[in-house]
Every structure is written in C-alpha cells, then in structure tokens.
Design a protein around this motif. Sequence first.
Motif: not given
Length: 237
Positions: A59-64, A69-74, A111-117, A227-228
């Motif tokens: 979670x910390x890694x994804x947060x960084x 990236x300013x949350x642009x892709x999310x 939420x689902x994509x972040x859970x997979x990541x 998704x990639x």
Amino acid sequence: MAVGTLTTVPVPAPRVIDRRVAGGAMVLAPLAAVPLAAACGLVVAGGNTIQLPALATAALALGVVALGSRGLHLDGLADTADGLGASYDRAKALDVMRRGDSGPTGVATLVLVLLVQAGALTAVGPFAAAAGVLVGRCTLSMACARGVPSARPEGLGATVAGSVSRAAAIAVGVAAAGLSTLVPGLPWWRGPLAVVLAYAVAGALLWRCTQRLGGVTGDVLGAGVEVAVAAALLVLA
C-alpha cells in the motif's frame, strides 16, 4: 513534456507542444517514469528490510507512485469506468467522464484494480515492483499509435492521439519485452510474459473505449496504464 505530464518531478515547461513533441513524450513515458519505479522499488525493499506487513508495504509503494504521478492515472481509471458504465450513448458517456466526481462504478473499479496491484506487490521483490510500474507506462505508446482516434477534439487525448508511429510503438513493446528478461530473481521468460499480458489487457480496454467512445481521451490513457500495471504485477508475482 513526458516528465512534467506523468510525474511531479519539477522540470521546465516545453517551449512547443505539437504532434512531434506529444508523440515523443509518449514514447519516452517509461523513461520519464523511472523515478516513480525507483521509489516503488525502494519502498518495497525498505518494507521487506524492516519486516513491515507485506500488505502495508504494498500500500505504501502504491501510495508513493500515486503521489509521484498526482494520481493522474487513477483518476483516469475511475472516470473511464464511470463513462463506460453510465450510458451506451457516446455523448453522455463522455460527459460523465468530464465531470470531476466519481460514481459507484468508478470507485468500485478503482478499489478492485488497486487490490489486485497491492495483492501482487506482496509477492514480488523491489526490482519486479519497479518493472511493473514501467511496463504500465510502456503501453502509452500503443494507445497513442497512428490510427487510434481521439474521442474529443480537445484535451490531452486529442493532443497525443495518433501521434506515435506504429513502428515506434512496436519498438517500445519489443524493447520492454527484451529488457524485462533481465529482472533479477525471476526466470527469463516471466518478464516478457508480463509485458505481453499488460499489452493485451491495455489493448482490450483501448479497443472497448474506441468502440464505445469513438477514440481515446486522457482518462482512457490513464486507465490503460493502471490495468497494465495490475496485469504485469500479477505475472511477475
């Protein structure tokens, strides 16, 4: 343009933004994202070193990465999901995507994509984590390849749509597959397989959005990246 658009790294603004510059920026997207990938890998390495819970480290890694990236892709992922789920009418779907809020479909997809990541990140090392981040950005050149139209006459999608030659887009994918064989700690074939699946998932989303929306938008590009990344991390895990 690549660094300034895709990361928070402070750089001078481009003096000219035209089709050539836009296409070059999308080709160079993986290089521009190297700081994000390095930060992700360092967080994973640090969390493993001090024995943080694996999910907390992920979670910390994804947060960084999101912060860098300013949350642009999310944001693009949530907006694209809302648009595709809102209406079969192209104009209505694009209108929903233009709004600043996120509906239930967008939130659930995010939420689902972040859970997979995150789940995949719990099972990979720092080098594989960094590779997953970079592979996701490699697909941007495919989404902006010649022949892929823009869904709107304005915006980021209109600037970059069709700006990358097909030869350059293929070269990026081939280079990604070749370099991924060098990821430490994995069998040589795992990296190329991750690249193939990432491109397949992003390509399927690109096809769907082109059919439903008439082309790409900046949101669609961001959704493809996320998704990639999820697909690549799953294989690497």
